[in-house]
Design an enzyme around this catalytic site. Sequence first.
Site, PDB file in Angstrom:
ATOM      1  N   ALA A  29      37.585  44.559  36.491  1.00  0.00           N
ATOM      2  CA  ALA A  29      37.548  43.519  37.515  1.00  0.00           C
ATOM      3  C   ALA A  29      36.115  43.091  37.800  1.00  0.00           C
ATOM      4  O   ALA A  29      35.279  43.902  38.155  1.00  0.00           O
ATOM      5  CB  ALA A  29      38.194  44.052  38.788  1.00  0.00           C
ATOM      6  N   CYS A  30      35.816  41.805  37.633  1.00  0.00           N
ATOM      7  CA  CYS A  30      34.458  41.282  37.809  1.00  0.00           C
ATOM      8  C   CYS A  30      34.530  39.902  38.440  1.00  0.00           C
ATOM      9  O   CYS A  30      35.595  39.352  38.635  1.00  0.00           O
ATOM     10  CB  CYS A  30      33.736  41.187  36.465  1.00  0.00           C
ATOM     11  SG  CYS A  30      33.715  42.711  35.498  1.00  0.00           S
ATOM     12  N   THR A  31      33.370  39.344  38.772  1.00  0.00           N
ATOM     13  CA  THR A  31      33.270  37.965  39.228  1.00  0.00           C
ATOM     14  C   THR A  31      32.094  37.313  38.513  1.00  0.00           C
ATOM     15  O   THR A  31      31.020  37.910  38.427  1.00  0.00           O
ATOM     16  CB  THR A  31      33.050  37.883  40.751  1.00  0.00           C
ATOM     17  OG1 THR A  31      34.030  38.677  41.426  1.00  0.00           O
ATOM     18  CG2 THR A  31      33.153  36.446  41.231  1.00  0.00           C
TER      19      THR A  31
END
Length: 487
Positions: free
Chosen positions: A2-4
């Site tokens: 999970a990243c942005t």
Amino acid sequence: MACTTILVGKKASYDGSTMIARNDDGHYDVKKLVVVDPKKQPKKYKSVISHVEVELPDEALSYTCCPNVDEKDGIWAAAGINSANVSMTATETITSNARVLGADPLVRYKKASSKKEKDVIGGIGEEDLVVLVLPYIRSAKEGVIRLGQLLEKYGTYESNGIAFSDENEIWWLETIGGHHWIAARVKDEEYVIMPNQFGLDHFDLEDALSTQKEYMCSKDLKEFIDKYHLDCNNDGKFNPRLIFGSHDDQDHVYNTCRAWYMARYFNPRTYKWDGEDADFTPESDDIPWSLVPERKITVEEVKYILSSYYQGTKYNPYSAVAGKTAGMYRTIGIARTGFMSINQIRPYVNSEIKAVEWICFGPNPFNSVLPFYTNTLKMPKYVSGTTLEVSTDSFYWNSRLIGALTDPCYAANIQNVERYQKMIAATSTAILNEYDAKMMEKNDYSLIDEANQKIADNAKAIVSDTLNKVLYVASTQMKCNFNRADN
């Protein structure tokens, strides 16, 4: 993982730079910033997770990367800039739908269940991509071409989005199932927001299959879509998000909310973001993938937005008045972040110092970001010497400690942290400006290592002082405190 991600075109940035930035939100992964000497780049690469083996070209460039300190699950090089001033960040884990994954299944490693069977070798993935691509490309578009060829040959075991940048362009690639992919050039005047969800919402398939000026894709993408009846658009437009993406309930508490806050920050007046008649809400599936910002975007703002947790809204988990809505959406800045990098390619200095990698470790709401020139073969020990043992000689561990001590004492400690962040940003930028001028004036780029070391030494002193302050505050708020006067 999970990243942005945020991508900033050169006409959307404050200084004409291209910038690609990403939070690497793993599982509290211990990270470091290093430079890989071309002499140490392997000739044959073998993935730990998928067991796939890939022959690599003979000629390699040096490159920075942010690998895991513990390599039991592989290198996970994550992001970096090579000596040709080309940048890559890999990857933003994205979502897909059952129709796509059923038509082109992911290529996952499967261990043989008996001696009569053979292991099923998997494809390439986040563990591998930077090592397989970044040392061999001299433009952002070359990055798309090389990765596209690898995906078609070996497949992938996960759905990912990957960014490439050079001085002039930014390209974004998204995988589709096991072997297919799609890519678009980010418009110079726009920025892109990517929160773990299939992002592209417009695409010129004709250009991708002909001149490839702004778009690229798998050679058989049109046939693939037609054969498996994937196009759910009902207006004649080609919207990849509707064809390849997902719109699950989970997206609305984990993904779309982050896109909403980022776009709301950079385009507060372009749309109505709040209230019953809002154009977009935190749970909207159609928030634009790219926008022209209302003002030029700075490095500091990229850091801020990737550290954010819905400040100024009723969703802020630290708000004392938000009530039941506090913390209902997944924040952008999150506790388990391993690192965040902002890869900046600057057009107004000589090629030797065009590339700067801004790096921070640990939870972004409470950490600070340091800029390092990347055209070198070493990084200061403060960022490159991270070990698995907690140490105050490490920027990584200091950042984790400050975050962990600040969080439970947020109201009392946030002022210390904000002062620390501003001081690091101001003094680091001053050193960068000082050495830009020195090296350009003297045409002496042997000063790169001196500059990087000065930035690290300056940060170490400020970090140490901040750690003392937040530790003191946290100590005074421990529950086992007791004063006889309290009775």
